[in-house]
Motif scaffolding. Structure first.
Motif, mmCIF file in Angstrom:
data_model
loop_
_atom_site.group_PDB
_atom_site.id
_atom_site.type_symbol
_atom_site.label_atom_id
_atom_site.label_comp_id
_atom_site.label_asym_id
_atom_site.label_seq_id
_atom_site.Cartn_x
_atom_site.Cartn_y
_atom_site.Cartn_z
ATOM 1 N N LYS A 36 70.908 14.249 -34.174
ATOM 2 C CA LYS A 36 70.653 14.135 -35.604
ATOM 3 C C LYS A 36 71.147 15.409 -36.284
ATOM 4 C CE LYS A 36 66.571 11.469 -34.572
ATOM 5 N NZ LYS A 36 65.165 11.586 -34.291
ATOM 6 N N SER A 37 71.293 15.360 -37.583
ATOM 7 C CA SER A 37 71.799 16.521 -38.308
ATOM 8 C C SER A 37 70.783 17.659 -38.353
ATOM 9 C CB SER A 37 72.204 16.132 -39.730
ATOM 10 O OG SER A 37 71.065 15.641 -40.417
ATOM 11 N N ASN A 38 69.514 17.375 -38.133
ATOM 12 C CA ASN A 38 68.499 18.419 -38.173
ATOM 13 C C ASN A 38 67.918 18.710 -36.788
ATOM 14 O OD1 ASN A 38 67.175 16.024 -37.862
ATOM 15 N ND2 ASN A 38 65.656 16.361 -39.474
ATOM 16 N N SER A 39 68.739 18.579 -35.745
ATOM 17 C CA SER A 39 68.287 18.841 -34.381
ATOM 18 C C SER A 39 68.080 20.333 -34.174
ATOM 19 C CB SER A 39 69.304 18.330 -33.373
ATOM 20 O OG SER A 39 69.446 16.942 -33.471
ATOM 21 N N SER A 40 67.130 20.663 -33.327
ATOM 22 C CA SER A 40 66.873 22.072 -33.023
ATOM 23 C C SER A 40 67.929 22.585 -32.053
ATOM 24 C CB SER A 40 65.479 22.219 -32.404
ATOM 25 O OG SER A 40 65.465 21.665 -31.116
ATOM 26 N N PRO A 41 68.096 23.909 -31.967
ATOM 27 C CA PRO A 41 69.065 24.467 -31.019
ATOM 28 C C PRO A 41 68.766 24.078 -29.571
ATOM 29 C CG PRO A 41 68.452 26.118 -32.616
ATOM 30 C CD PRO A 41 67.567 24.943 -32.858
ATOM 31 N N PHE A 42 67.484 23.949 -29.223
ATOM 32 C CA PHE A 42 67.123 23.535 -27.874
ATOM 33 C C PHE A 42 67.594 22.114 -27.590
ATOM 34 C CE2 PHE A 42 64.128 21.502 -24.935
ATOM 35 C CZ PHE A 42 64.356 22.294 -23.819
ATOM 36 N N GLU A 43 67.421 21.201 -28.558
ATOM 37 C CA GLU A 43 67.879 19.822 -28.382
ATOM 38 C C GLU A 43 69.397 19.757 -28.264
ATOM 39 O OE1 GLU A 43 66.237 17.986 -31.824
ATOM 40 O OE2 GLU A 43 64.425 17.317 -30.785
ATOM 41 N N ILE A 44 70.084 20.571 -29.052
ATOM 42 C CA ILE A 44 71.548 20.598 -28.994
ATOM 43 C C ILE A 44 72.014 21.101 -27.638
ATOM 44 C CG2 ILE A 44 73.616 21.664 -29.965
ATOM 45 C CD1 ILE A 44 72.149 21.665 -32.674
ATOM 46 N N ALA A 45 71.416 22.190 -27.154
ATOM 47 C CA ALA A 45 71.791 22.737 -25.848
ATOM 48 C C ALA A 45 71.492 21.741 -24.736
ATOM 49 C CB ALA A 45 71.059 24.049 -25.608
ATOM 50 N N HIS A 46 70.351 21.073 -24.820
ATOM 51 C CA HIS A 46 69.993 20.077 -23.807
ATOM 52 C C HIS A 46 70.972 18.913 -23.828
ATOM 53 C CE1 HIS A 46 67.648 16.705 -22.087
ATOM 54 N NE2 HIS A 46 67.282 17.641 -21.231
ATOM 55 N N TYR A 47 71.355 18.470 -25.002
ATOM 56 C CA TYR A 47 72.305 17.366 -25.127
ATOM 57 C C TYR A 47 73.674 17.754 -24.556
ATOM 58 C CZ TYR A 47 75.329 13.871 -27.273
ATOM 59 O OH TYR A 47 76.255 12.888 -27.466
ATOM 60 N N VAL A 48 74.148 18.951 -24.895
ATOM 61 C CA VAL A 48 75.454 19.399 -24.409
ATOM 62 C C VAL A 48 75.442 19.525 -22.886
ATOM 63 C CG1 VAL A 48 77.059 21.351 -24.409
ATOM 64 C CG2 VAL A 48 76.137 20.507 -26.563
ATOM 65 N N LEU A 49 74.386 20.124 -22.329
ATOM 66 C CA LEU A 49 74.279 20.261 -20.883
ATOM 67 C C LEU A 49 74.215 18.900 -20.205
ATOM 68 C CD1 LEU A 49 73.919 22.130 -18.419
ATOM 69 C CD2 LEU A 49 71.462 21.946 -18.794
ATOM 70 N N ASN A 50 73.458 17.986 -20.778
ATOM 71 C CA ASN A 50 73.335 16.645 -20.206
ATOM 72 C C ASN A 50 74.683 15.921 -20.237
ATOM 73 O OD1 ASN A 50 72.155 14.449 -19.057
ATOM 74 N ND2 ASN A 50 71.234 13.693 -20.939
ATOM 75 N N GLN A 51 75.408 16.011 -21.339
ATOM 76 C CA GLN A 51 76.724 15.389 -21.424
ATOM 77 C C GLN A 51 77.700 16.017 -20.440
ATOM 78 O OE1 GLN A 51 77.816 12.702 -23.114
ATOM 79 N NE2 GLN A 51 75.674 12.390 -23.626
ATOM 80 N N TYR A 52 77.642 17.340 -20.294
ATOM 81 C CA TYR A 52 78.522 18.040 -19.356
ATOM 82 C C TYR A 52 78.259 17.575 -17.929
ATOM 83 C CZ TYR A 52 80.525 21.823 -16.608
ATOM 84 O OH TYR A 52 81.236 22.548 -15.692
ATOM 85 N N LEU A 53 76.990 17.481 -17.555
ATOM 86 C CA LEU A 53 76.649 17.102 -16.183
ATOM 87 C C LEU A 53 76.972 15.646 -15.871
ATOM 88 C CD1 LEU A 53 73.263 18.982 -15.711
ATOM 89 C CD2 LEU A 53 75.495 19.594 -14.774
ATOM 90 N N THR A 54 76.906 14.770 -16.858
ATOM 91 C CA THR A 54 77.149 13.356 -16.596
ATOM 92 C C THR A 54 78.612 12.956 -16.728
ATOM 93 O OG1 THR A 54 76.598 12.803 -18.883
ATOM 94 C CG2 THR A 54 74.833 12.640 -17.252
ATOM 95 N N THR A 55 79.397 13.663 -17.527
ATOM 96 C CA THR A 55 80.770 13.225 -17.777
ATOM 97 C C THR A 55 81.840 14.093 -17.128
ATOM 98 O OG1 THR A 55 80.872 14.482 -19.842
ATOM 99 C CG2 THR A 55 80.134 12.180 -19.973
#
Length: 171
Positions: A36-55
């Protein structure tokens, strides 16, 4: 022997093929599907790490781990030189240049072998500059991309030359 028929070719037009949709959430990703546009930095980092590990493929992750190791080595050599002194300055320069040079060579190998980043329209995703179009046209004229074996051979050759100069610079 007769050629095999596909299941789609044997269905009649009056009965559409059935498709199943998976409505359960994926067990691999515990984070949101999109940010979302108002995601916290922790959510953004978690999302990026999760995408990196899966793709990301295993080979690319191995290259990334080696690049991280080279960065740690270069930073530790620089800190040692600042804190303890730089009496054998040639040795410091040689070791530091070897770590940084190997990092650059590994980054080049990663770019050549990862295969990601192209949008399929002749240019990089988001890059519409003239130089990108010219480079893509030259790539098409020369016969396509460099093979993984050729990229690795270039990497080994560049590494041998780099370390030859670094060893000779130490004296």
């Amino acid at each position: 022997m007769a050629p095999k028929r596909h299941a789609a070719a044997t269905t009649t037009p009056s009965t559409p093929p059935t498709t199943t949709t998976n409505t359960t959430p994926s067990t691999l990703s515990s984070g949101p599907a999109t940010l979302k546009s108002n995601s916290s930095p922790f959510e953004i980092a978690h999302y990026v790490l999760n995408q990196y590990l899966t793709t990301t493929p295993q080979r690319t992750m191995l290259l990334d781990a080696f690049m991280g190791f080279l960065a740690v080595v270069a930073v530790s050599q620089f800190l040692y030189c600042v804190l303890a002194g730089n009496y054998p300055f040639n040795a410091f320069l040689s070791g530091f240049c070897a770590a940084v040079g190997q990092f650059v060579l590994t980054a080049s190998l990663r770019m050549q072998t990862s295969g990601g980043g192209n949008d399929g329209k002749g240019g990089k995703a988001g890059g519409k500059g003239k130089s990108v179009r010219i480079a893509e046209e030259e790539k098409e004229e020369s016969g396509g991309e460099v093979s993984h074996e050729r990229a690795f051979a270039d990497y080994v050759f560049g590494s041998v030359i780099l370390h030859f100069f670094c060893v000779n610079f130490i004296n």
